[in-house]
Design a protein around this motif. Structure first.
Motif, PDB file in Angstrom:
ATOM      1  N   ASP A  59       0.847  -1.183   0.000  1.00 21.99           N
ATOM      2  CA  ASP A  59       0.000   0.000   0.000  1.00 21.99           C
ATOM      3  C   ASP A  59       0.886   1.237   0.000  1.00 21.99           C
ATOM      4  O   ASP A  59       2.103   1.141  -0.167  1.00 21.99           O
ATOM      5  CB  ASP A  59      -0.959  -0.014   1.190  1.00 21.99           C
ATOM      6  N   ALA A  60       0.298   2.390   0.196  1.00 20.64           N
ATOM      7  CA  ALA A  60       1.061   3.640   0.146  1.00 20.64           C
ATOM      8  C   ALA A  60       2.152   3.671   1.209  1.00 20.64           C
ATOM      9  O   ALA A  60       3.256   4.161   0.957  1.00 20.64           O
ATOM     10  CB  ALA A  60       0.127   4.828   0.302  1.00 20.64           C
ATOM     11  N   ASP A  61       1.880   3.150   2.399  1.00 19.99           N
ATOM     12  CA  ASP A  61       2.887   3.164   3.467  1.00 19.99           C
ATOM     13  C   ASP A  61       4.099   2.305   3.101  1.00 19.99           C
ATOM     14  O   ASP A  61       5.240   2.704   3.315  1.00 19.99           O
ATOM     15  CB  ASP A  61       2.295   2.668   4.789  1.00 19.99           C
ATOM     16  N   THR A  68       5.032   1.482   0.076  1.00 20.81           N
ATOM     17  CA  THR A  68       5.694   2.137  -1.047  1.00 20.81           C
ATOM     18  C   THR A  68       6.544   3.313  -0.568  1.00 20.81           C
ATOM     19  O   THR A  68       7.690   3.472  -0.999  1.00 20.81           O
ATOM     20  CB  THR A  68       4.653   2.622  -2.078  1.00 20.81           C
ATOM     21  N   ASP A  69       6.014   4.119   0.337  1.00 17.11           N
ATOM     22  CA  ASP A  69       6.781   5.246   0.882  1.00 17.11           C
ATOM     23  C   ASP A  69       8.031   4.764   1.607  1.00 17.11           C
ATOM     24  O   ASP A  69       9.111   5.340   1.459  1.00 17.11           O
ATOM     25  CB  ASP A  69       5.929   6.081   1.829  1.00 17.11           C
ATOM     26  N   SER A  70       7.891   3.713   2.392  1.00 15.83           N
ATOM     27  CA  SER A  70       9.045   3.164   3.111  1.00 15.83           C
ATOM     28  C   SER A  70      10.090   2.636   2.128  1.00 15.83           C
ATOM     29  O   SER A  70      11.293   2.829   2.325  1.00 15.83           O
ATOM     30  CB  SER A  70       8.614   2.029   4.036  1.00 15.83           C
ATOM     31  N   TYR A  92      10.626   3.634  -0.986  1.00 22.38           N
ATOM     32  CA  TYR A  92      11.319   4.751  -1.616  1.00 22.38           C
ATOM     33  C   TYR A  92      12.287   5.428  -0.660  1.00 22.38           C
ATOM     34  O   TYR A  92      13.356   5.872  -1.062  1.00 22.38           O
ATOM     35  CB  TYR A  92      10.321   5.765  -2.189  1.00 22.38           C
ATOM     36  N   SER A  93      11.932   5.489   0.607  1.00 21.80           N
ATOM     37  CA  SER A  93      12.847   6.061   1.606  1.00 21.80           C
ATOM     38  C   SER A  93      14.129   5.236   1.703  1.00 21.80           C
ATOM     39  O   SER A  93      15.224   5.777   1.801  1.00 21.80           O
ATOM     40  CB  SER A  93      12.182   6.125   2.980  1.00 21.80           C
ATOM     41  N   GLU A  94      13.994   3.927   1.692  1.00 22.69           N
ATOM     42  CA  GLU A  94      15.162   3.048   1.736  1.00 22.69           C
ATOM     43  C   GLU A  94      16.041   3.219   0.497  1.00 22.69           C
ATOM     44  O   GLU A  94      17.263   3.192   0.589  1.00 22.69           O
ATOM     45  CB  GLU A  94      14.744   1.581   1.862  1.00 22.69           C
ATOM     46  N   ARG A 149      16.419   5.906  -1.238  1.00 22.76           N
ATOM     47  CA  ARG A 149      17.128   7.181  -1.153  1.00 22.76           C
ATOM     48  C   ARG A 149      18.338   7.029  -0.303  1.00 22.76           C
ATOM     49  O   ARG A 149      19.380   7.503  -0.463  1.00 22.76           O
ATOM     50  CB  ARG A 149      16.229   8.268  -0.599  1.00 22.76           C
TER      51      ARG A 149
END
Length: 75
Positions: free
Chosen positions: A63-65, A67-69, A71-73, A75
């Motif tokens: 889910d969005a959470d 996916t956000d995590s 992408y953070s990794e 970076r």
């Protein structure tokens, strides 16, 4: 079509499979019509970036959470 898709996502009615991200990547690579080097490169990138972080996740759990995590990794 797009409004229906948005509604399905909003209502969490998207993928109804128990497959993991890694399993679907494997299936895609097996069926993809790619050159040897391209396939090798995709496999390397998937191993290093996708499978390492979310490969064991069930597709329906993404889910969005997540996916956000992810992408953070990256970076």
């Amino acid at each position: 079509m797009l409004p229906r898709f948005r509604l399905e996502v909003y209502e969490r009615r998207h993928p109804r499979t128990d497959a993991t991200v890694e399993q679907l990547l494997e299936r895609h690579q097996a069926n993809a019509k790619l050159g040897f080097k391209t396939k090798e490169n995709y496999r390397s990138q998937a191993d290093k970036n996708i499978i390492r972080f979310i490969g064991r996740q069930r597709v329906r759990a993404i889910d969005a959470d997540v996916t956000d995590s992810f992408y953070s990794e990256l970076r």
